[in-house]
Every structure is written in structure tokens, then in C-alpha cells.
Design an enzyme around this catalytic site. Structure first.
Site, mmCIF file in Angstrom:
data_model
loop_
_atom_site.group_PDB
_atom_site.id
_atom_site.type_symbol
_atom_site.label_atom_id
_atom_site.label_comp_id
_atom_site.label_asym_id
_atom_site.label_seq_id
_atom_site.Cartn_x
_atom_site.Cartn_y
_atom_site.Cartn_z
ATOM 1 N N LYS A 249 74.319 45.789 26.977
ATOM 2 C CA LYS A 249 73.559 46.288 27.398
ATOM 3 C C LYS A 249 73.598 46.793 28.876
ATOM 4 O O LYS A 249 73.738 47.602 29.760
ATOM 5 C CB LYS A 249 72.112 46.408 27.659
ATOM 6 C CG LYS A 249 71.047 48.043 27.670
ATOM 7 C CD LYS A 249 69.857 47.653 27.329
ATOM 8 C CE LYS A 249 69.715 47.132 25.269
ATOM 9 N NZ LYS A 249 68.377 47.015 26.032
ATOM 10 N N GLU A 255 77.673 35.295 28.054
ATOM 11 C CA GLU A 255 78.440 34.344 26.679
ATOM 12 C C GLU A 255 79.368 35.393 26.276
ATOM 13 O O GLU A 255 80.550 34.804 26.433
ATOM 14 C CB GLU A 255 77.524 34.517 25.459
ATOM 15 C CG GLU A 255 76.318 33.051 25.671
ATOM 16 C CD GLU A 255 74.865 33.304 26.278
ATOM 17 O OE1 GLU A 255 73.924 32.877 25.560
ATOM 18 O OE2 GLU A 255 74.696 35.204 27.040
ATOM 19 N N GLY A 306 67.374 44.834 21.873
ATOM 20 C CA GLY A 306 68.888 44.088 20.461
ATOM 21 C C GLY A 306 68.726 44.455 18.885
ATOM 22 O O GLY A 306 69.249 44.154 18.512
ATOM 23 N N ARG A 307 67.825 42.837 19.061
ATOM 24 C CA ARG A 307 67.275 43.344 17.143
ATOM 25 C C ARG A 307 67.204 44.492 16.407
ATOM 26 O O ARG A 307 66.968 44.969 15.068
ATOM 27 C CB ARG A 307 66.402 42.067 17.536
ATOM 28 C CG ARG A 307 65.271 41.966 17.340
ATOM 29 C CD ARG A 307 64.149 40.956 18.064
ATOM 30 N NE ARG A 307 62.916 41.656 18.532
ATOM 31 C CZ ARG A 307 63.074 41.218 19.522
ATOM 32 N NH1 ARG A 307 63.435 41.517 21.170
ATOM 33 N NH2 ARG A 307 61.421 41.470 20.343
ATOM 34 N N GLU A 393 61.751 36.274 16.728
ATOM 35 C CA GLU A 393 62.113 36.954 17.797
ATOM 36 C C GLU A 393 60.846 37.548 18.610
ATOM 37 O O GLU A 393 59.993 37.672 19.296
ATOM 38 C CB GLU A 393 63.507 37.206 18.901
ATOM 39 C CG GLU A 393 63.842 38.100 19.829
ATOM 40 C CD GLU A 393 65.424 37.962 20.283
ATOM 41 O OE1 GLU A 393 65.840 36.971 20.640
ATOM 42 O OE2 GLU A 393 65.420 38.715 20.175
ATOM 43 N N HIS A 424 70.672 26.180 -6.435
ATOM 44 C CA HIS A 424 71.569 25.573 -6.201
ATOM 45 C C HIS A 424 70.922 24.503 -5.341
ATOM 46 O O HIS A 424 72.124 23.038 -4.781
ATOM 47 C CB HIS A 424 72.703 24.985 -6.504
ATOM 48 C CG HIS A 424 73.203 25.595 -8.503
ATOM 49 N ND1 HIS A 424 72.912 24.637 -9.063
ATOM 50 C CD2 HIS A 424 73.112 27.286 -8.371
ATOM 51 C CE1 HIS A 424 73.355 25.847 -10.197
ATOM 52 N NE2 HIS A 424 73.131 27.115 -9.611
ATOM 53 N N LYS A 539 66.828 29.574 29.861
ATOM 54 C CA LYS A 539 68.525 30.794 30.111
ATOM 55 C C LYS A 539 68.873 30.027 31.756
ATOM 56 O O LYS A 539 69.417 29.502 32.465
ATOM 57 C CB LYS A 539 68.722 31.996 30.004
ATOM 58 C CG LYS A 539 68.743 33.013 28.243
ATOM 59 C CD LYS A 539 68.510 34.114 28.795
ATOM 60 C CE LYS A 539 68.703 34.420 27.823
ATOM 61 N NZ LYS A 539 68.720 36.011 27.460
#
Length: 572
Positions: A249, A255, A306-307, A393, A424, A539
């Protein structure tokens, strides 16, 4: 005590940071020590919650919650009556520790916390991403407008403006898809993004492999770990037919930019011009909005978190490329229809709110700190990972919207894996462990690909669903045995979310169901579900470590003079 002050932090800000662990620890204390500094820092919130008649009523009910293990506690009548549906998704909640009195009290809590007005404010485009009186993002939250492109759209000015802007992007996307279908220049796409630019879109893409475009493949690079990009690049069959879609954005996510440069360098070393292969999704006017560097730019907006961005241009170009534009449009339609369902004021007809309230009951009144989301569908292999971000978040917050520390529990720990694999793995603890884990099961009557076989009288899909239904009942009712090793306590609350088939429409509805569940829980707790300040301190410190690495790379000797340099020196 020596402290390292992150850049841009005032002395007062550092004082708050240093005292914050004490303040958090005080959240569960019965009495605060009036002589400690934390008493002046901590402005205790939650008065409205603690004094609410609905909360008091629910606390009384929680002293003797519905016992699922008694004879005739779970009956056909209970199963038939305790259900709700929306957009082809049916929820059965007769295996939760609730009765009609509980549901009535939870509905009163929803009314008391004014959740319908809060949801309307969000969908209308009022500024709901804010903390009153404090520096914050101060933004609208309009992910619902990104799919409000069908009949009877929201007429509120801000919502309409956002939907109109997205229609422009959708028209651009449709034209771009038609061009690619005609030219057949690209067979593969690499999506570079992180967080919400990866988790949601990846979960949607993997969930709908039964509907993917023939001859096309999407790959994902998210982790700044160079092995992530290297592994993806080594598995792309023909780099000359590969498009790279970079999603950021701001155009400055470290990253993502690092991975982009790594992939660009790989293209150059293979004799390919990145300008002919790279496209982007970014904010209009960002550093990435550059026609000289990208084939096309699709725009995302600051009111899309973002999410919550899977149904915006963050997910759109990749999903339309990999699944087809019409399939992407069906995802939007399913999500939009669930948005509409989320506005119903009858709790029993509002599936997202009912799911949210059951979660509140388990979290705040039964004191259960986690929830397992267990899809009995391999297609949803990354959906729980996406929900971890959406939920944790959003609602992993310790202050209310007035900036006061709350004295009640907020967001749960979300985890899970697809069944039957999970059976399992961790179901042993779920059934017989000392912690009770609420579960949400997801399952579908039909498989996506339709490839199945009758083995010993039943199909694979029937075996899958039989296991899911059995786990739900076993967790609820338990089983008593004279052998203590074979005792199952039961009273493990759970619900079932059922659909006919996981198609694009259903996937969109399921996505929006959980988005609104999380939003409603945030409204109930009176917290801001739309920022993520909890990720910022790490950060800041990471940037300080990077500054140290730059000195190391320049040949400087680093002495262990503070915590950062001391811990860095310990790296092998």
C-alpha cells in the site's frame, strides 16, 4: 537501568513503554497498588462493561452453564432448534454450552453495546479506526465497499464514493484479464506481499483450486527469509512467461521491497527485462505507482486494512489471474451478501453476530482463552492462518476506544488445522487435556473436484464428514468409563458451520462471516479492531539491529555496549 530509545520516541513515550508490562500485569489483579507509578499511568476502562445488566446476568448464568453431558442434554429437538443460516452456510450450535436464556442474555448484551449502530457506522464510512484523544490512524474502514458493487448499494456518501472507486479498478482488472486471456503471454504469477497482502489472498486461492484457470499457476513470496524467494523461483517452470505482482500500500514495506529486489535481480541475471514482467498493487501516488517500472498499477486505499483486503485489489488481480475474473466476481458476491446478512437486527438471523456472541460467552464468561478453527476441507489449509491475523491482529488489544486499559478479556488465541489430519495430532488434548478448547468445525457435503470412490460402503467425502460430526458430538457429550484412561469429560463447546460445496460464492461468504464476527466482537468489547500498534515496537527495534548490521557489513567492529549489540554478538 539503561534503556535504548527507539527513534522518534520522546522521554514520556519511553516511560510509558517501560511501565507497560506492569500495566498489563495489573489487568488481572483484583486490587491495584495505589503507591505504584502504574496507578497514574493506567486509566482503567471497561466501566460500561462491568456495570452492564446484561454482563451481570451472563455472569450469573455462567455459574451453572448448560451441561451437555447429562442425559437428553443434546437431542434431535435441540439440534433442530439451535441453528442459523446465511448465504448457504448453516451453523449448528446445539453443542455449545448455551440455552435459550443464555442466547437471550447475549442478545441483550449486543443491544446494550449498541453493536448494530457501530456496524452501520463502519459500513457507512464513518471514521471508526481511532482511539479518542490519542495519536492513531484515524481512518474509515470500508472493506465492505470493495464488494458493494451489485444491486442496492449503500447510499451513504463515503461508502458510495469508495464503491465507485473500486468499480473503476474492477473495470481495469476485467479489461486486463481479457487482454491476458487473448495474448497468453503469461502462464505463471508470483505474488510478493506480506501480512494481509499474502495470508488472505493465498488462503482464497488455495481454497478454490477446483476452479482454477487451466494452464495457470500462482506462487507466493512473503517471508523476507531469502530461502522463501529462492524456493519459489527454483520451481517456476518458465520465467519468461511469469508475471510478478508486487503488493504494498505504502510502496515502502521493507520485507516486500527486499523480496522484490531479489526477484528483479534474478530476472536480470536470467537475461529478462523486469519492466516487461512486473505489475503492482499500491496506493495511488506511492513510490511504486510508476509506469516506467510496472506494466500496470492497481490501486488500494488507506481505508482498507491489510487483513481485510482479500476482496480489494490486493486479492483481485492474483485471484482473477489464477481463478478467472468471473470466479473472483463470485467471491465478491458471496462476501457482499454476507455483509447484508450481518446487518440484520434479529440475533438468531444474523449469523456473524451469533457466532461472535457465542465466542464472547466462551471467552468472557466461561473463561476459555483459545478457539480452534477446524476445517474438514483440505482446500481451507491456509484459512485458519488467515483467521489468526484477522482475529488476533484485530482484537488482541488491551485498551478501549477511549485509550483506557480494559479489565476484561478481549481477543482469543486462534489456531487449528484441517481435519482429519488434526485428529491424529492435537485432538487428544482437546478431548482429555486439562484446558477446554472451544472449536468451530467447517465442512461441506460435496468435494470440489468430484473425484471420489466408494470404499467399504462409503465415499471419502462421507468418511470426512462422518469424522467431523463425530468429533462435534464427542466433544460435547463425552463418555464415562470405569477405566479412567477411557473417560471423556465432554462439555467441550463447539459449533458446526456447514455448506453444500466450497465454491467461490461460499468462500466469499465464509470470509465475510469471520470478518464480521471479529468486528462484532470488537464492538462488544469497545476496542478498535482496525489498527495494529502491537507490531510497531518490534519494527523499530529491528531497524536498529539493521543499522548495526550495516556497520558490520562496512567492516566496523561492534562492541557489546547495549542490549542490541550484546544480543547481536551472540549470533553464530
Amino acid at each position: 537501568r539503561r534503556s535504548v530509545r527507539p527513534p522518534g520516541f520522546s522521554g514520556e513515550s519511553m516511560r510509558v513503554l517501560l511501565l507497560l508490562p506492569l500495566a498489563v500485569a495489573a489487568a488481572s489483579a483484583t486490587v491495584l497498588n495505589p503507591h505504584t507509578r502504574v496507578s497514574t499511568l493506567r486509566l482503567k476502562g471497561g466501566v460500561g462493561w462491568s456495570e452492564s445488566p446484561a454482563v451481570l446476568k451472563l455472569r450469573e448464568l455462567a455459574k451453572s452453564p448448560y451441561d451437555l453431558t447429562t442425559k437428553n442434554a443434546v437431542t434431535p429437538e435441540r439440534i433442530n432448534s439451535m441453528q442459523a443460516s446465511a448465504c448457504g452456510i448453516k451453523m449448528l450450535y446445539g453443542t455449545e454450552r448455551v440455552d435459550d436464556n443464555t442466547i437471550e442474555a447475549l442478545a441483550a448484551l449486543a443491544k446494550d453495546r449498541d453493536v448494530f449502530s457501530k456496524m452501520k457506522a463502519m459500513m457507512d464510512g464513518e471514521v471508526v479506526n481511532k482511539i479518542e484523544g490519542y495519536d492513531c490512524e484515524n481512518r474509515k474502514v470500508l472493506h465492505t465497499a470493495m464488494r458493494d458493487v451489485f444491486d442496492k448499494p449503500n447510499s451513504a456518501a463515503a461508502a458510495k464514493e469508495a464503491a465507485d472507486l473500486e468499480k473503476v479498478e474492477l473495470a481495469k482488472l476485467k479489461e486486463w484479464c481479457a487482454k491476458m486471456d487473448k495474448e497468453k503471454t503469461f502462464t505463471d504469477m508470483i505474488l510478493i506481499g506480506i501480512g494481509g497482502s499474502d495470508l488472505g489472498p493465498r488462503a482464497l486461492y488455495l481454497a478454490l483450486q477446483g476452479f482454477k484457470q487451466q494452464g495457470r499457476q500462482v506462487h507466493f513470496v512473503s517471508n523476507v527469509d531469502p530461502d522463501d524467494a529462492a524456493s519459489v523461483l527454483s520451481n517456476v517452470k518458465d520465467l519468461s512467461k511469469t508475471m510478478v505482482l508486487v503488493c504494498s500500500k505504502s510502496g515502502g514495506t521493507l520485507e516486500t521491497l527486499t523480496n522484490e529486489q531479489l526477484v528483479r535481480d534474478f530476472f536480470v541475471k536470467k537475461g529478462l527485462d523486469p519492466k516487461k514482467h512486473f505489475a503492482c498493487v499500491t496506493g495511488k501516488g506511492s513510490p511504486m505507482d510508476n509506469p516506467a517500472e510496472y506494466l500496470v498499477s492497481f490501486y488500494m486505499f488507506d481505508y482498507i486494512g491489510g487483513r481485510y483486503s482479500g476482496t480489494s485489489m490486493v486479492g483481485g488481480p492474483m485471484l482473477a489471474f489464477g481463478l478467472g475474473y468471473q470466479t473472483y466476481e463470485q467471491i465478491l458476491k458471496g462476501a457482499h451478501d454476507m455483509d447484508v446478512a450481518a446487518t440484520k437486527e434479529n440475533v438468531k438471523e444474523n449469523l456473524p453476530l451469533l457466532l461472535a456472541l457465542l465466542g464472547i460467552w466462551n471467552r468472557n464468561f466461561l473463561g476459555l482463552p483459545t478457539v480452534a478453527v477446524l476445517p474438514y476441507s483440505q482446500a481451507l489449509v491456509r484459512f485458519t492462518a488467515h483467521l489468526q491475523q484477522v482475529d488476533m491482529e484485530s482484537n488482541g488489544k488491551h485498551i478501549d476506544r477511549a485509550g483506557k486499559f480494559v479489565d476484561y478479556a478481549t481477543g482469543p488465541i486462534v489456531w487449528g488445522e484441517p481435519g482429519t489430519n488434526g485428529q491424529h495430532s492435537f485432538y487428544q488434548l482437546v478431548h482429555q487435556g486439562t484446558d477446554v478448547v472451544p472449536c468451530e468445525f467447517l465442512g461441506f457435503s460435496q468435494s470440489q473436484f468430484g473425484v471420489d470412490l466408494d470404499v467399504k460402503g462409503t465415499t471419502s467425502q462421507q468418511k470426512l464428514i462422518a469424522n467431523m460430526l463425530a468429533q462435534s458430538l464427542a466433544m460435547a457429550t463425552g463418555s464415562i468409563s470405569s477405566n479412567p484412561n477411557k473417560c471423556f469429560d465432554g462439555n467441550r463447546p463447539n459449533c458446526l458451520l456447514l455448506g453444500k460445496k466450497l465454491d467461490a460464492y461460499t468462500m466469499g461468504a465464509l470470509l465475510a462471516l469471520y470478518e464480521h464476527k471479529v468486528a462484532y466482537q470488537g464492538f462488544l468489547w469497545d476496542i478498535n479492531s482496525f489498527d495494529q500498534e502491537g507490531v510497531q515496537l518490534g519494527k523499530l527495534l529491528a531497524n536498529q539491529f539493521l543499522d548495526l548490521y550495516k556497520k558490520v557489513n562496512a567492516g566496523e567492529k561492534i562492541e557489546p555496549a547495549d542490549n542490541l549489540s550484546a544480543i547481536l554478538k551472540q549470533m553464530p
